[in-house]
Design a protein around this motif. Structure first.
Motif, short mmCIF file in Angstrom:
data_model
loop_
_atom_site.label_atom_id
_atom_site.label_comp_id
_atom_site.label_asym_id
_atom_site.label_seq_id
_atom_site.Cartn_x
_atom_site.Cartn_y
_atom_site.Cartn_z
N GLN A 70 0.83 -1.21 0.00
CA GLN A 70 0.00 0.00 0.00
C GLN A 70 0.86 1.25 0.00
O GLN A 70 0.57 2.22 -0.73
CB GLN A 70 -0.92 -0.01 1.22
N ALA A 71 1.92 1.30 0.83
CA ALA A 71 2.77 2.49 0.91
C ALA A 71 3.42 2.79 -0.43
O ALA A 71 3.53 3.95 -0.85
CB ALA A 71 3.82 2.31 2.00
N ASP A 72 3.89 1.73 -1.12
CA ASP A 72 4.52 1.95 -2.43
C ASP A 72 3.50 2.46 -3.45
O ASP A 72 3.83 3.28 -4.32
CB ASP A 72 5.15 0.65 -2.93
N ALA A 73 2.27 1.96 -3.35
CA ALA A 73 1.23 2.42 -4.27
C ALA A 73 0.97 3.91 -4.08
O ALA A 73 0.85 4.67 -5.06
CB ALA A 73 -0.05 1.62 -4.06
N LEU A 74 0.91 4.34 -2.81
CA LEU A 74 0.71 5.77 -2.55
C LEU A 74 1.93 6.58 -2.96
O LEU A 74 1.81 7.74 -3.36
CB LEU A 74 0.40 5.97 -1.07
N GLY A 75 3.10 5.97 -2.88
CA GLY A 75 4.31 6.66 -3.33
C GLY A 75 4.31 6.94 -4.82
O GLY A 75 4.80 7.98 -5.27
N VAL A 76 3.74 6.03 -5.62
CA VAL A 76 3.60 6.27 -7.06
C VAL A 76 2.75 7.51 -7.30
O VAL A 76 3.09 8.37 -8.14
CB VAL A 76 2.99 5.04 -7.75
N ARG B 152 2.28 10.05 -5.22
CA ARG B 152 2.98 11.26 -4.78
C ARG B 152 4.00 11.71 -5.83
O ARG B 152 4.13 12.91 -6.11
CB ARG B 152 3.67 11.01 -3.44
N ARG B 153 4.74 10.75 -6.38
CA ARG B 153 5.75 11.11 -7.39
C ARG B 153 5.09 11.69 -8.65
O ARG B 153 5.59 12.66 -9.23
CB ARG B 153 6.60 9.90 -7.73
N LEU B 154 3.99 11.08 -9.08
CA LEU B 154 3.30 11.60 -10.26
C LEU B 154 2.77 13.00 -9.99
O LEU B 154 2.91 13.90 -10.84
CB LEU B 154 2.14 10.67 -10.63
N ARG B 155 2.16 13.21 -8.84
CA ARG B 155 1.63 14.52 -8.52
C ARG B 155 2.73 15.57 -8.48
O ARG B 155 2.58 16.68 -9.00
CB ARG B 155 0.89 14.49 -7.18
N ALA B 156 3.87 15.22 -7.87
CA ALA B 156 4.98 16.17 -7.79
C ALA B 156 5.47 16.54 -9.19
O ALA B 156 5.75 17.70 -9.49
CB ALA B 156 6.12 15.59 -6.95
N ALA B 157 5.57 15.53 -10.08
CA ALA B 157 6.04 15.80 -11.45
C ALA B 157 5.05 16.68 -12.20
O ALA B 157 5.44 17.62 -12.91
CB ALA B 157 6.26 14.49 -12.19
N LEU B 158 3.75 16.39 -12.07
CA LEU B 158 2.74 17.19 -12.76
C LEU B 158 2.72 18.63 -12.25
O LEU B 158 2.66 19.59 -13.03
CB LEU B 158 1.36 16.57 -12.60
N VAL B 159 2.79 18.79 -10.93
CA VAL B 159 2.72 20.13 -10.35
C VAL B 159 3.97 20.93 -10.69
O VAL B 159 3.89 22.10 -11.09
CB VAL B 159 2.52 20.04 -8.82
N GLU B 160 5.14 20.32 -10.55
CA GLU B 160 6.38 21.06 -10.77
C GLU B 160 6.64 21.34 -12.24
O GLU B 160 7.09 22.43 -12.59
CB GLU B 160 7.56 20.26 -10.18
N ASP B 161 6.36 20.37 -13.09
CA ASP B 161 6.69 20.53 -14.51
C ASP B 161 5.60 21.23 -15.30
O ASP B 161 5.88 21.98 -16.23
CB ASP B 161 6.99 19.17 -15.15
#
Length: 720
Positions: free
Chosen positions: A213-219, A221-230
């Motif tokens: 579950q934690a790794d799934a939520l990590g995916v 978070r990483r996608l959201r960070a990339a979308l927001v930052e880029d």
């Protein structure tokens, strides 16, 4: 003989490789294989082999030598039942070959079968077919040519298609409960394509089912960070719901029943593969500039599927040209309605209508375009093959919601693209549409039920089938004479002109000058709103002709500058100075424009109507050209059949600049105007004819004539 494109280019005969020549010969064959059984013009091949700047003086001779070498290489067995023949056919060359001998087309056939199985609820069979299809790939498409510097858009499309099929395969595997099996492949996919929301959602589900579950939520978070930052974007609503489902341990996730139905829908196209644009930016050379950035915005997606009416025609020699003709007609209809054509492959065409600048009307535009395409292909099929080639059935799906949108770059350097969950929803809807019908999603239905009559379709995916156009309410009903559709078309033409920066003429035919006038007045009112309205100038050509030559030039300059007859010479000068200052390139250029355009402040009698020297005309052309780039020009004349000299003089003079001009000329005329008189225009302009009255026999023949040339927009129409 077999041709392999899904990797380095290879040609084999009876299992033995055929030796090909150098890079130019291999590139010519590769480009012809991308367009099998079609005539590829010599100019297309030259552009494929060289950039415009890099082509040598002997380029045409080198191409001829490459074709000669290919003919020798392919002429290995004249007695073969399915030989590949390279023919010279005006205006270029055609490679006649059985499509089943090309691995790319075998890939598309298996993908179509696999997606059909997935849509029918048979994920095990779909998984086998899709795995076999992906197994045909030996590396990037035509990788040896790509290493040599070839940068064709078709290669990017092939790679994007491969990624979409990989996601289909993962979906089938997840539906079979094989989350452990595909986990490593999904992780590699997401590492290489970090902004593809569908594969990220698939990885999240697979990780969750594996107890991570934690790794799934990590995916997420990483996608959201990339979308927001880029990109400054938030993940889609569907991914946000998936995240919440993981946080709350939604039982549907563990059981394999999607709690986020859109994410698990199968994007299926039953008769051909659809290119799916990737959301990952790729490096581009100076000759291939970067496309526009991806944006999340509301839009309506239009998928148009075409297939031969008769199974006997499915593998006939005329199928590929018929698909090309169909795609050209679809593109024309979408663009003329103000939409963006995003691509076509094998009988499926993709377009979209972003909410801006149409607000809530983007869904209505998409459905109206769908109706127009349905009627167009139905009429063409009924006329029979003598007029329109092999019969083609059409089905159209429309989905409305949020999507990742990439708008076309200026002057068409890159076409527009659309991606995300909404595209997958529309792809899943298309197989459910019967031939000759239009079907829409629930959001499209909610947005357009006041304009169209629908019938709900039973099934797991909520959708609505179009029955007929209802009595139009609101804005369209206010169109006095019921010309709301024609007004929509004219507004769409302006957006088409604005986007592609090329002149266009719309000829409105109607017996009643008063009715035409009311419609054109309403058009002017509608075009006057919005944040960046065009400059709209109505004029009477007969009266203006009395003011001397090039009068329309003077009127347009005065309108852009805000000049009035009451302005004193000093006020005129100040307004000109302000307008020129915004447009001129440098102070020297500004001084020259002011000298040529305006009266000297101390000469009260001198106005813009003084002598038209060649230098003055050149200055006006330059000013209008620059001003129109910032604010498109719309010219309206309700009686062009009485005198078109003023408008014709203006259009012909403006063409001398050689620069694309965002200009829409809307002209009213009586319906008895002859065919020659309807198309006054030169090679750089396009024409659309709109008939307000019931069409006469002459009108019908004109419509058929233009349909046979793929659209109502004609280039190079001779002046009568």
């Amino acid at each position: 003989m077999r041709f392999k494109m899904l990797g380095p280019l290879e040609v084999t005969h009876e299992g033995r490789p055929i030796v090909l020549g150098g890079v130019k010969q291999r590139a010519a064959l590769g480009f012809l294989l991308l367009h099998p059984n079609q005539v590829v013009s010599t100019s297309q091949l030259l552009r494929a082999l060289w950039s415009v700047e890099g082509a040598p003086a002997t380029a045409r001779k080198i191409l001829q030598n490459a074709i000669w070498g290919l003919r020798r290489a392919l002429d290995v067995d004249e007695a073969a039942q399915t030989p590949a023949t390279l023919r010279t056919q005006s205006p270029g060359y055609a490679l006649q070959v059985d499509r089943d001998l090309i691995d790319h087309h075998q890939f598309l056939r298996w993908v179509g079968e696999g997606r059909a199985k997935l849509a029918a609820g048979a994920p095990e069979e779909a998984s086998l077919l899709l795995r076999d299809a992906l197994g045909l790939w030996r590396g990037p498409a035509l990788s040896d040519l790509a290493e040599a510097g070839v940068l064709w858009p078709e290669l990017t499309t092939l790679q994007d298609t491969r990624l979409g099929v990989q996601e289909d395969f993962f979906e089938a595997q997840l539906a079979c409960g094989q989350h452990y099996t595909v986990l490593s492949e999904l992780e590699v996919m997401v590492d290489n394509e970090p902004l593809r929301e569908r594969s990220c959602g698939q990885l999240m589900r697979a990780l969750y089912r594996c107890g991570r579950q934690a790794d799934a939520l990590g995916v997420y978070r990483r996608l959201r960070a990339a979308l927001v930052e880029d990109l400054g974007l938030e993940p889609s609503r569907e991914l946000q719901v998936l995240q919440q489902s993981i946080l709350t341990h939604d039982p549907a996730l563990q059981l394999g029943e999607s709690g986020t139905a859109v994410l698990t829908r199968t994007p299926a196209a039953p008769f051909a593969e659809l290119p799916e644009p990737s959301s990952v930016a790729r490096p581009r050379s100076a000759a291939h500039p970067e496309p526009a950035a991806w944006q999340r915005r509301r839009a309506s997606i239009l998928l148009v599927g075409t297939a031969p009416s008769s199974p006997l025609e499915a593998d006939g020699p005329d199928v590929a040209p018929a698909f090309d003709t169909a795609a050209a007609r679809v593109r024309q209809e979408i663009e003329e309605s103000g939409g963006v054509f995003a691509g076509a492959m094998g009988g499926v065409s993709l377009g979209f209508f972003p909410a801006e600048p149409y607000g809530d009307q983007h869904a209505e535009r998409a459905v109206r375009t769908a109706v127009a395409l349905r009627d167009l292909f139905t009429e063409a099929r009924e006329r029979g093959p003598r007029e329109s080639g092999p019969g083609v059935d059409v089905r159209v799906a429309v989905a409305t919601g949020e999507a990742l949108v990439q708008l076309p770059t200026e002057r068409g350097a890159h076409p527009g693209s659309v991606n995300g969950v909404l595209l997958h929803e529309c792809q899943a809807l298309l197989p459910l549409v019967p031939a000759g019908e239009v079907q829409v999603c629930a959001h499209t239905h909610a947005a357009t039920q006041g304009q169209f009559a629908y019938q709900r379709v039973a099934g797991a995916q909520e959708s609505w089938r179009l029955r007929s156009a209802a009595a139009t309410a609101g804005r369209n009903a206010a169109a006095g004479d019921g010309n709301g559709g024609e007004l929509d078309l004219l507004v769409g033409l302006l957006e088409h002109t604005r986007r592609w920066r090329r002149p266009h003429q719309a000829i409105v035919l109607g017996a009643s000058e008063a009715a035409r006038g009311r419609m054109l007045t309403e058009l002017r009112d509608r075009l006057g709103g919005g944040p960046n309205p065009p400059l709209v100038l109505s004029f009477d050509g007969t009266r203006m002709a009395e003011e001397g030559p090039y009068v329309l030039h003077r009127r347009v300059v005065a309108a852009y500058c805000g000049l009035t007859e009451q302005d004193s010479p000093t006020e005129t000068w100040k307004k000109l100075e302000a307008a020129v200052g915004e447009l001129a390139q440098g102070q020297g250029h500004a001084n020259w424009l002011l000298c040529q355009l305006g009266p000297a402040p101390e000469v009260a009698e001198q106005r813009l109507q003084d002598l038209d020297s060649g230098e003055r005309r050149s200055a006006r052309r330059q000013f209008i050209e620059e001003a129109a780039q910032r604010r498109p020009l719309v010219l309206i004349n309700n009686a062009v059949h009485r005198s078109d000299d003023v408008l014709q003089e203006f259009l012909e003079d403006m063409e001398r600049t050689g620069r694309p001009l965002p200009l829409l000329a809307v002209t009213g005329a009586r319906p008895e105007v002859s065919v020659q008189d309807r198309y006054w225009l030169g090679s750089k302009r396009f024409v659309t004819t709109i008939t307000l009255d019931a069409p006469s026999d002459t009108d019908t023949s004109i419509e058929r004539l233009t349909e046979s040339q793929l659209s109502l927009a004609l280039e190079g129409a001779p002046r009568g």
